[in-house]
Design an enzyme around this catalytic site. Structure first.
Site, PDB file in Angstrom:
ATOM      1  N   ASP A 291       0.822  -1.215   0.000  1.00 55.25           N
ATOM      2  CA  ASP A 291       0.000   0.000   0.000  1.00 55.25           C
ATOM      3  C   ASP A 291       0.858   1.268   0.000  1.00 55.25           C
ATOM      4  O   ASP A 291       1.980   1.263   0.503  1.00 55.25           O
ATOM      5  CB  ASP A 291      -0.916  -0.026   1.234  1.00 55.25           C
ATOM      6  CG  ASP A 291      -2.057   0.958   1.104  1.00 55.25           C
ATOM      7  OD1 ASP A 291      -2.308   1.452  -0.016  1.00 55.25           O
ATOM      8  OD2 ASP A 291      -2.704   1.240   2.126  1.00 55.25           O
ATOM      9  N   GLY A 292       0.270   2.353  -0.517  1.00 56.21           N
ATOM     10  CA  GLY A 292       0.928   3.663  -0.476  1.00 56.21           C
ATOM     11  C   GLY A 292       1.520   4.080  -1.813  1.00 56.21           C
ATOM     12  O   GLY A 292       2.187   5.116  -1.900  1.00 56.21           O
TER      13      GLY A 292
ATOM     14  N   ARG B 173       0.066   7.543  -2.920  1.00 52.09           N
ATOM     15  CA  ARG B 173       0.585   8.675  -2.140  1.00 52.09           C
ATOM     16  C   ARG B 173       2.052   8.940  -2.458  1.00 52.09           C
ATOM     17  O   ARG B 173       2.495  10.081  -2.511  1.00 52.09           O
ATOM     18  CB  ARG B 173       0.383   8.420  -0.637  1.00 52.09           C
ATOM     19  CG  ARG B 173      -1.032   8.745  -0.182  1.00 52.09           C
ATOM     20  CD  ARG B 173      -1.361   8.121   1.146  1.00 52.09           C
ATOM     21  NE  ARG B 173      -1.599   6.688   1.011  1.00 52.09           N
ATOM     22  CZ  ARG B 173      -1.684   5.838   2.035  1.00 52.09           C
ATOM     23  NH1 ARG B 173      -1.536   6.296   3.258  1.00 52.09           N
ATOM     24  NH2 ARG B 173      -1.933   4.569   1.832  1.00 52.09           N
TER      25      ARG B 173
ATOM     26  N   HIS C 193       2.751   2.759  -8.831  1.00 51.46           N
ATOM     27  CA  HIS C 193       2.619   1.303  -8.965  1.00 51.46           C
ATOM     28  C   HIS C 193       3.877   0.707  -9.606  1.00 51.46           C
ATOM     29  O   HIS C 193       4.341  -0.351  -9.208  1.00 51.46           O
ATOM     30  CB  HIS C 193       1.386   0.949  -9.797  1.00 51.46           C
ATOM     31  CG  HIS C 193       0.094   1.372  -9.146  1.00 51.46           C
ATOM     32  ND1 HIS C 193      -0.189   1.102  -7.823  1.00 51.46           N
ATOM     33  CD2 HIS C 193      -0.982   2.043  -9.628  1.00 51.46           C
ATOM     34  CE1 HIS C 193      -1.392   1.587  -7.527  1.00 51.46           C
ATOM     35  NE2 HIS C 193      -1.886   2.162  -8.598  1.00 51.46           N
TER      36      HIS C 193
ATOM     37  N   SER D  97      -7.156  -5.960  -5.542  1.00 61.91           N
ATOM     38  CA  SER D  97      -8.279  -6.486  -4.769  1.00 61.91           C
ATOM     39  C   SER D  97      -9.559  -6.487  -5.606  1.00 61.91           C
ATOM     40  O   SER D  97      -9.646  -5.805  -6.635  1.00 61.91           O
ATOM     41  CB  SER D  97      -8.491  -5.653  -3.502  1.00 61.91           C
ATOM     42  OG  SER D  97      -9.141  -4.445  -3.828  1.00 61.91           O
TER      43      SER D  97
ATOM     44  N   GLU E  61     -12.042  -4.996  -4.900  1.00 64.74           N
ATOM     45  CA  GLU E  61     -12.571  -3.624  -4.813  1.00 64.74           C
ATOM     46  C   GLU E  61     -11.831  -2.656  -5.744  1.00 64.74           C
ATOM     47  O   GLU E  61     -12.316  -1.566  -6.040  1.00 64.74           O
ATOM     48  CB  GLU E  61     -12.466  -3.098  -3.366  1.00 64.74           C
ATOM     49  CG  GLU E  61     -13.445  -3.716  -2.381  1.00 64.74           C
ATOM     50  CD  GLU E  61     -13.137  -5.189  -2.071  1.00 64.74           C
ATOM     51  OE1 GLU E  61     -11.945  -5.544  -1.956  1.00 64.74           O
ATOM     52  OE2 GLU E  61     -14.095  -5.992  -1.976  1.00 64.74           O
TER      53      GLU E  61
ATOM     54  N   TRP F 298     -11.436  -2.667  -8.791  1.00 73.48           N
ATOM     55  CA  TRP F 298     -12.105  -2.392 -10.078  1.00 73.48           C
ATOM     56  C   TRP F 298     -12.804  -1.041 -10.058  1.00 73.48           C
ATOM     57  O   TRP F 298     -13.138  -0.494 -11.103  1.00 73.48           O
ATOM     58  CB  TRP F 298     -13.120  -3.497 -10.406  1.00 73.48           C
ATOM     59  CG  TRP F 298     -12.512  -4.842 -10.585  1.00 73.48           C
ATOM     60  CD1 TRP F 298     -12.607  -5.893  -9.711  1.00 73.48           C
ATOM     61  CD2 TRP F 298     -11.718  -5.320 -11.679  1.00 73.48           C
ATOM     62  NE1 TRP F 298     -11.909  -6.983 -10.188  1.00 73.48           N
ATOM     63  CE2 TRP F 298     -11.351  -6.661 -11.399  1.00 73.48           C
ATOM     64  CE3 TRP F 298     -11.261  -4.743 -12.866  1.00 73.48           C
ATOM     65  CZ2 TRP F 298     -10.569  -7.425 -12.268  1.00 73.48           C
ATOM     66  CZ3 TRP F 298     -10.486  -5.512 -13.728  1.00 73.48           C
ATOM     67  CH2 TRP F 298     -10.146  -6.825 -13.416  1.00 73.48           C
TER      68      TRP F 298
ATOM     69  N   LEU G 200      11.117 -20.574  -2.998  1.00 71.06           N
ATOM     70  CA  LEU G 200      10.138 -19.609  -2.458  1.00 71.06           C
ATOM     71  C   LEU G 200       8.850 -19.715  -3.266  1.00 71.06           C
ATOM     72  O   LEU G 200       8.895 -19.787  -4.495  1.00 71.06           O
ATOM     73  CB  LEU G 200      10.691 -18.174  -2.601  1.00 71.06           C
ATOM     74  CG  LEU G 200       9.689 -17.042  -2.358  1.00 71.06           C
ATOM     75  CD1 LEU G 200       9.414 -16.875  -0.848  1.00 71.06           C
ATOM     76  CD2 LEU G 200      10.189 -15.710  -2.915  1.00 71.06           C
TER      77      LEU G 200
ATOM     78  N   ARG H  17      -5.645  -1.012   8.901  1.00 71.81           N
ATOM     79  CA  ARG H  17      -6.799  -1.865   8.574  1.00 71.81           C
ATOM     80  C   ARG H  17      -6.355  -3.078   7.776  1.00 71.81           C
ATOM     81  O   ARG H  17      -5.256  -3.131   7.240  1.00 71.81           O
ATOM     82  CB  ARG H  17      -7.880  -1.073   7.837  1.00 71.81           C
ATOM     83  CG  ARG H  17      -7.377  -0.330   6.641  1.00 71.81           C
ATOM     84  CD  ARG H  17      -8.509   0.380   5.903  1.00 71.81           C
ATOM     85  NE  ARG H  17      -7.939   1.217   4.867  1.00 71.81           N
ATOM     86  CZ  ARG H  17      -7.784   2.530   4.965  1.00 71.81           C
ATOM     87  NH1 ARG H  17      -8.178   3.194   6.023  1.00 71.81           N
ATOM     88  NH2 ARG H  17      -7.232   3.216   3.964  1.00 71.81           N
TER      89      ARG H  17
ATOM     90  N   SER I 284      -8.183  -4.393   5.169  1.00 70.43           N
ATOM     91  CA  SER I 284      -8.520  -4.205   3.749  1.00 70.43           C
ATOM     92  C   SER I 284      -8.961  -5.481   3.017  1.00 70.43           C
ATOM     93  O   SER I 284      -8.561  -5.719   1.877  1.00 70.43           O
ATOM     94  CB  SER I 284      -7.340  -3.568   3.001  1.00 70.43           C
ATOM     95  OG  SER I 284      -7.048  -2.324   3.544  1.00 70.43           O
TER      96      SER I 284
ATOM     97  N   GLU J  34       1.021 -12.310  13.211  1.00 72.16           N
ATOM     98  CA  GLU J  34       1.625 -11.130  13.839  1.00 72.16           C
ATOM     99  C   GLU J  34       1.615  -9.982  12.832  1.00 72.16           C
ATOM    100  O   GLU J  34       2.002 -10.166  11.670  1.00 72.16           O
ATOM    101  CB  GLU J  34       3.082 -11.434  14.244  1.00 72.16           C
ATOM    102  CG  GLU J  34       3.214 -12.509  15.290  1.00 72.16           C
ATOM    103  CD  GLU J  34       2.627 -12.089  16.638  1.00 72.16           C
ATOM    104  OE1 GLU J  34       2.718 -10.899  16.991  1.00 72.16           O
ATOM    105  OE2 GLU J  34       2.064 -12.968  17.325  1.00 72.16           O
TER     106      GLU J  34
HETATM  107  C1  FPP Z   1      -2.239  -0.041  -3.189  1.00 73.69           C
HETATM  108  O1  FPP Z   1      -1.701   1.260  -3.199  1.00 73.69           O
HETATM  109  C2  FPP Z   1      -1.644  -0.819  -4.246  1.00 73.69           C
HETATM  110  C3  FPP Z   1      -2.310  -1.430  -5.249  1.00 73.69           C
HETATM  111  C4  FPP Z   1      -3.786  -1.341  -5.393  1.00 73.69           C
HETATM  112  C5  FPP Z   1      -1.611  -2.175  -6.303  1.00 73.69           C
HETATM  113  C6  FPP Z   1      -0.345  -2.887  -5.888  1.00 73.69           C
HETATM  114  C7  FPP Z   1       0.371  -3.243  -7.120  1.00 73.69           C
HETATM  115  C8  FPP Z   1       1.710  -3.223  -7.307  1.00 73.69           C
HETATM  116  C9  FPP Z   1       2.688  -2.914  -6.266  1.00 73.69           C
HETATM  117  C10 FPP Z   1       2.319  -3.500  -8.635  1.00 73.69           C
HETATM  118  C11 FPP Z   1       1.708  -4.552  -9.477  1.00 73.69           C
HETATM  119  C12 FPP Z   1       1.879  -5.924  -8.934  1.00 73.69           C
HETATM  120  C13 FPP Z   1       2.515  -6.930  -9.559  1.00 73.69           C
HETATM  121  C14 FPP Z   1       2.474  -8.261  -8.946  1.00 73.69           C
HETATM  122  C15 FPP Z   1       3.277  -6.755 -10.777  1.00 73.69           C
HETATM  123  P1  FPP Z   1      -2.663   2.500  -3.454  1.00 73.69           P
HETATM  124  O2  FPP Z   1      -2.702   2.771  -4.914  1.00 73.69           O
HETATM  125  O3  FPP Z   1      -3.990   2.242  -2.840  1.00 73.69           O
HETATM  126  O4  FPP Z   1      -1.916   3.646  -2.708  1.00 73.69           O
HETATM  127  P2  FPP Z   1      -2.594   4.895  -1.969  1.00 73.69           P
HETATM  128  O5  FPP Z   1      -3.385   4.334  -0.809  1.00 73.69           O
HETATM  129  O6  FPP Z   1      -1.422   5.696  -1.533  1.00 73.69           O
HETATM  130  O7  FPP Z   1      -3.453   5.585  -2.978  1.00 73.69           O
END
Ligand code: FPP
Length: 255
Positions: A33-34, A37, A50, A78, A80, A82, A144, A207, A209, A220
């Site tokens: 996440d993040g 931002r 991303h 997720s 959500e 979409w 892994l 959270r 999520s 943990e």
């Molecule tokens: C949440 O951050 C992140 C996502 C919804 C996408 C995560 C995807 C990647 C890290 C890259 C793609 C994955 C692969 C496997 C190639 P956010 O956009 O909700 O951030 P924010 O809360 O700061 O807006």
């Protein structure tokens, strides 16, 4: 003991830390996440966040291989997500395809097995095909397991599990009174995996999520303000060191 130099983000001091390989979490889960931002702070479009998040993932996968973590589950998209603008959704799907195409050879050489959890059939055909192909090509690897949660939702997973169990009851394979925790576990997307020992949640949100709702019962949690694109192996190392200080009782008492 695995010796490692890590930077304490607060004091900016370099400290030597030690990890006990015998007490490593077997399964680490991460909510990546993040990204948005991170991009906003730099005046960049969200997709740049991303993309930078993919680089963080590359580093963390390598660290898991180097340190002997056996399973890494990452929340990549997720059920959500979409709801996000079409451009961002398409960008994320393209990133997934690019990641698999670009990294597959290296992941294979490192002994990484790719798996996925979620409703894959709901993905664009290109992404679904690429994922199935990557899973096929890495099925024999055992260093892994990189488990990608894509079009994944914890509630959707429980709905799918309930449907599966209900059909078994209708078909006479199972009696309602035989439904127990093991039956439910076996109906989940993660049926072949142990529950995560450690959940890492970057970007400071407190959270869950809709991630692994059943599986996180005794996991943990390790929460950090660092945005996912900035997360690197030193941060994972800190999470592992902290994890090793915890006492896990699973609802019982200290022996
Ligand atoms: C949440 O951050 C992140 C996502 C919804 C996408 C995560 C995807 C990647 C890290 C890259 C793609 C994955 C692969 C496997 C190639 P956010 O956009 O909700 O951030 P924010 O809360 O700061 O807006």
């Amino acid at each position: 003991m695995i010796g490692f130099l890590t930077k304490d983000r607060k004091s900016k001091k370099i400290k030597e830390k030690q990890l006990d390989p015998k007490r490593l979490p077997k399964h680490v889960a991460i909510i990546m996440d993040g990204n948005g931002r991170w991009a906003k702070k730099r005046g960049l479009p969200r997709i740049a966040g991303h993309k930078a998040g993919v680089e963080a993932l590359r580093d963390i996968v390598r660290a898991c291989v180097d340190w002997g973590i056996k399973i890494l589950t990452v929340y990549a998209f997720s059920t959500e997500n979409w709801k996000r603008p079409e451009e961002e959704v398409n960008g994320l799907m393209n990133l997934l395809v690019e990641y698999l195409r670009r990294e597959l050879l290296d992941l294979k050489q490192k002994g990484v097995q790719i798996r996925s959890i979620g409703r894959l059939e709901g993905l664009p055909t290109k992404a679904e095909k690429e994922l199935i192909q990557a899973e096929k090509e890495t099925v024999d690897n055992n260093k892994l397991i990189l488990n990608l949660a894509i079009n994944y939702g914890g509630r959707t997973e429980l709905v799918d599990a309930c449907r599966k169990i209900a059909y078994e009851v209708i078909e006479g394979k199972l009696k309602p009174e035989e439904i127990d925790e093991q039956v439910i576990k076996n109906a989940l997307y993660t049926r072949e995996l142990p529950d995560p020992d450690l959940l890492i949640r970057p970007s400071g949100e407190l959270r869950i999520s809709n991630f692994l709702l059943w599986q996180l019962a005794y996991t943990e949690f390790w929460i950090t303000d660092i945005y996912w694109p900035d997360f690197r192996r030193g941060d994972l190392y800190q999470a592992l060191v902290d994890y090793q200080q915890r006492e896990r009782r699973f609802g019982g008492l200290k022996i």
